[in-house]
Design an enzyme around this catalytic site. Structure first.
Site, PDB file in Angstrom:
ATOM      1  CE  LYS A 483      -0.104  -0.249   4.990  1.00  0.00           C
ATOM      2  NZ  LYS A 483      -0.581  -1.123   6.046  1.00  0.00           N
ATOM      3  NE  ARG A 582      -6.743   0.466  10.444  1.00  0.00           N
ATOM      4  CZ  ARG A 582      -5.491   0.248  10.046  1.00  0.00           C
ATOM      5  NH1 ARG A 582      -4.595   1.221  10.102  1.00  0.00           N
ATOM      6  NH2 ARG A 582      -5.122  -0.922   9.600  1.00  0.00           N
ATOM      7  CE1 TYR A 709      14.849  32.355   1.684  1.00  0.00           C
ATOM      8  CE2 TYR A 709      14.786  29.951   1.827  1.00  0.00           C
ATOM      9  CZ  TYR A 709      14.690  31.123   1.078  1.00  0.00           C
ATOM     10  OH  TYR A 709      14.430  31.053  -0.247  1.00  0.00           O
ATOM     11  CG  MET A 758      10.524  24.089  -1.750  1.00  0.00           C
ATOM     12  SD  MET A 758       9.568  25.048  -2.940  1.00  0.00           S
ATOM     13  CE  MET A 758       8.660  26.162  -1.905  1.00  0.00           C
TER      14      MET A 758
END
Ligand code: PLP
Length: 815
Positions: A483, A582, A709, A758
């Protein structure tokens, strides 16, 4: 080898049913690894773990017409059967006969370490002195050695074979079959001696190989070995090598980086340039050197040969190419063995079309015509759509190759021809001897060139699966959870590999993941854990099997089955709620469930549940309760159903911590990727994912200057800072900036400084000597490990893996 079935039967006293005149030249023992069906017999080997007879049918499907087995099966027609009492004994008897009638000079290698590397090195040094045959890969066992010996044919002058043992009495047995003229004993370590009472017993067993050897070359650094050999084999020609000066062959000078080694050999001194100076390499060099001297190779030649050694590396990489191609690249070495391995690897891809780029074969000393005929047979078996031949020799034999075949003098000519860039949606195998530089073709065809990659080692996954299997009963089935894109690693590539290795089931979260696998050719049963209502039609159309967790879902899904016109019993999987809260049926719903199932055209394929805390030792009591509830409720349901579906509840840590509750199947996830919460188990697993990048730039930042930054880092002295091209958009959480996390360079941790950007981040490399731009950086694999990296991120390994951005290129490695 080259025997008729009749001859084989006479040599081994086997019985034949069918045509006795068929000629057998090869024996295949794994139905998935049949290089060529021509003159090949399939042998069904039954071991404790597996019955080879299960695979007779698939061998016959592939075109094999001679079967060697312990039992005859009249179901198959037009097949020649060689019926034997015991398949392994048969193989050994045939190999013994074949070896004893071969008249070649033989070298037998045993020891704990270095067997395979020495064999490959000897081959590299000797193939152009003698027509040489060697064990493929590390075929050295009770089965591997006989198979290796059967490769000997009449033109071979020298054979180099490995013999390996793991239990007492095995070497005696191997020596019966194979008695080398020259014996070579490598280093003996204590690592593999689990089945032996003592080191002494292990040495005694290993040196049995030399019972009939005329010359014995051994590592004399171990005094126990030294004494044993001297005692047992005093009448033979004995030559010891090693670091101690008491050896016949040793290194005279102190080992420094700049100087050549000076090797003492009896009364001679020989200077050798050796670049790698680690102990293991040097030991192997001494052994190699000794064998070459014994074979009377002259010193200048020895120096040249050792200089030209290549690393023994058989690594194939598969990468995404332009135009939806897959490029399988092995531009490292090329001999028949490695060609076979590569062709085998290719079969695992289900692309409808494939092409091959193949160069002259270098490093094989047989007559060209015969060699290329054999090569072309292997290639023709694969039905390539196009074959591109490069090199002076191979192009002369174009006529041997079927299908569209193109010839080129060198790699550049092929690149200029533009043929390659027209190929779409194929697997392209690049197989070339090093001097042809066909990696240039890889560069041309590669999709995205990125320094940042997630490297996935499929062999490690297989190792981890096999390790977990070894804890289970042999008949217990295994579902692999793929999955979420196989936990971020690539669901198609992982599933394709697992399907090839006969995984019983695959598990996905959503229907579209299953549909994608089916579209790409995966035929293994697939369970969908979260079947959403809108996807029922797709589930049925693509033959996926839904998890049914409530009566509402049962009724809705059944409506879809009826609408589809499906008239066989559709397989479903019932999920029981046992404590996770669940999804799943609760105890009080079971009667109602059973009533609703009653007259429906559905088949309960399995009943299962999920453990919430199998990895948490403190929650053992709770887990035991869950297991008990599952046992009780599943039994109740089965009693009412009147038939026996599969049952399963264990996930990876369940397999290791609650093995007794394996029922009929287990569901492995993180464990196959090499992660365990149990420290002892963790040691047995292999890490399979490596997140890597390279240094883009190194800067010297003056005291008081800032990095990144918001100026979060300021140097307090002149500091060496490196910039690497990964950032939070690649899946590195921003919160591990500012020294919370580190990455590895040359196996040393380098803290992340300042805020993560980023697409980039900066790291402190002040303490790493010799660091330079272009050096490889490990985001995680060994230093730091995936677990350590997850700790920086304050999360679990699962989340780290599934967060790695799709833009990070995945590369699949097989050893
Ligand atoms: C993901 C999943 C597993 C595998 O769990 P691991 O802890 O990764 O072994 C097993 N069963 C179900 C139902 C799952 O969703």
């Amino acid at each position: 080898m080259n025997y008729t079935v009749q001859q084989i039967a006479e040599i081994t006293r086997a019985k034949v049913i069918g045509d006795t005149t068929t000629v057998v030249k090869n024996i295949a023992f794994d139905s998935r690894i049949i290089y060529s069906t021509k003159n090949t017999a399939f042998i069904a080997i039954n071991t404790k773990k597996n019955s080879g007879e299960k695979f007779v049918e698939s061998a016959i499907d592939r075109g094999i017409t001679v079967i060697i087995a312990e039992h005859y099966d009249p179901k198959f027609i037009n097949i020649t059967w060689i019926i034997v009492e015991n398949a392994i004994t048969f193989l050994q008897n045939l190999a013994k006969y074949h070896f004893e009638h071969s008249h070649l000079k033989s070298i037998g290698i045993t020891g704990s370490n270095g067997k395979t590397i020495l064999k490959e090195w000897l081959y590299q040094c000797l193939w152009n002195e003698y027509s040489t045959v060697k064990s493929p890969k590390s075929f050295n066992s009770q089965i591997g050695l006989p198979l290796s010996l059967l490769q000997i044919n009449t033109n071979h002058q020298l054979g180099i074979f490995e013999a390996g043992i793991s239990q007492p009495f095995e070497m005696q047995n191997l020596e019966e079959i194979f008695h080398p003229k020259i014996g070579l004993l490598t280093h003996i370590g204590t690592a593999h001696s689990a089945n032996f009472k003592s080191e002494e017993e292990l040495i005694d067993e290993k040196i049995q190989l030399f019972k009939r050897s005329e010359i014995i070359i051994y590592n004399g650094d171990n005094s126990l070995t030294e004494n044993k050999i001297q005692q047992l084999y005093s009448g033979r020609k004995l030559i010891s090598y090693g670091f101690k000066e008491s050896n016949d062959v040793y290194i005279k000078n102190t080992i420094s980086k700049e100087e050549d080694l000076i090797i003492a050999y009896h009364n001679e001194e020989i200077r050798l340039p050796v670049h790698q100076r680690d102990e293991a390499t040097l030991t192997n060099v001494l052994a190699l050197f000794t064998v070459l001297k014994v074979l009377h190779i002259d010193n200048t030649k020895i120096v040249d040969k050792i200089n030209a050694l290549k690393a023994v590396e058989m690594r194939l990489e598969a990468i995404e190419g332009i135009k939806n191609n897959i490029i399988v690249n092995d531009s490292f070495n090329l001999d028949l063995d490695s060609l076979k391995t590569a062709l085998q690897f290719l079969k695992e891809y289900n692309k409808p079309k494939k092409s091959l780029v193949l160069t002259d074969i270098i490093g094989v000393n047989s007559k060209s015509e015969e060699l290329y005929e054999e090569v072309s047979e292997l290639v023709n078996e694969q039905n390539f759509d196009s074959v591109f031949l490069i090199g002076e020799e191979i192009t002369q034999f174009k006529k041997f190759f079927n299908g569209a075949t193109f010839t080129f003098n060198d790699t550049y000519e092929l690149i200029d021809s533009k043929y390659l860039t027209d190929i779409e949606n194929q697997v392209i195998l690049l197989k070339g001897a090093r001097k042809f530089e066909i990696e240039k073709i890889k560069d041309l065809l590669e999709l995205r060139k990125h320094d940042t990659v997630l490297e996935i080692n499929l062999n490690a996954i297989l190792h981890n699966i096999n390790y977990h299997k070894s804890l289970l009963r042999p008949e217990t089935k295994m579902m692999a959870m793929v999955k979420a894109n196989a936990y971020g690693l690539g669901s198609y590539e992982v599933s394709e590999f697992l399907q090839h290795h006969h995984i019983d089931y695959l598990g996905v979260a959503y229907a579209d993941e299953g549909v994608e696998l089916r579209k790409k050719g995966i035929t293994t049963p697939i369970v969908v854990m979260n079947p959403e209502q809108h996807s029922y039609d797709a589930i049925i159309q693509y033959n996926l099997e839904p998890e049914i967790y409530s009566v509402r879902v049962l009724d809705l899904f059944y409506k879809a089955v009826q609408k589809s016109g499906n008239d066989t019993k559709y397989p479903i999987h019932i999920k029981l709620e046992t404590g996770m809260h669940r999804l799943g049926f609760k105890e009080h719903e079971l009667d109602y469930l059973y009533e609703s199932l009653k007259d429906k055209n559905l088949k309960v394929q399995s009943i299962f549940s999920h453990l919430s805390s199998s990895d948490v030792p403190e929650e053992k009591e709770f887990t035991v309760q869950q297991l008990e509830k599952f046992r009780k409720n599943s039994e109740y349901l089965i009693k009412n159903l009147g038939y026996q579906p599969l049952r399963h509840i264990l996930n990876s840590s369940g397999i290791t911590n609650y093995t007794d509750n394996q029922y009929d199947m287990v569901r492995i996830g993180i464990g196959m990727l090499g992660e365990s919460s149990n420290i002892e188990i963790q040691k047995q697993l292999h890490s399979c994912v490596s997140f890597k990048t390279v240094i883009s730039q190194i800067s010297l930042v003056e005291k008081g200057e800032s990095v990144g930054y918001s100026r979060k880092y300021k140097a307090d002295h002149l500091t060496k800072i490196a910039t690497i091209p990964v950032g939070y958009a690649d899946g590195i959480p921003r919160l591990i900036g500012n020294s919370v996390g580190s990455v590895g360079i040359h196996k040393i941790l380098a803290p992340i400084v300042g805020n993560i950007c980023m697409d980039m981040m900066m790291i402190n490399v002040d303490h790493i000597t010799g660091v330079k731009e272009g050096d490889i950086v490990t985001v995680f694999n060994s230093k730091p490990t995936l677990k350590e990296f997850a700790e920086y991120c304050k999360t679990i390994t699962y989340e780290v893996l599934t967060s790695i951005s799709p833009r990070v290129k995945r590369i699949y490695i097989k050893d």
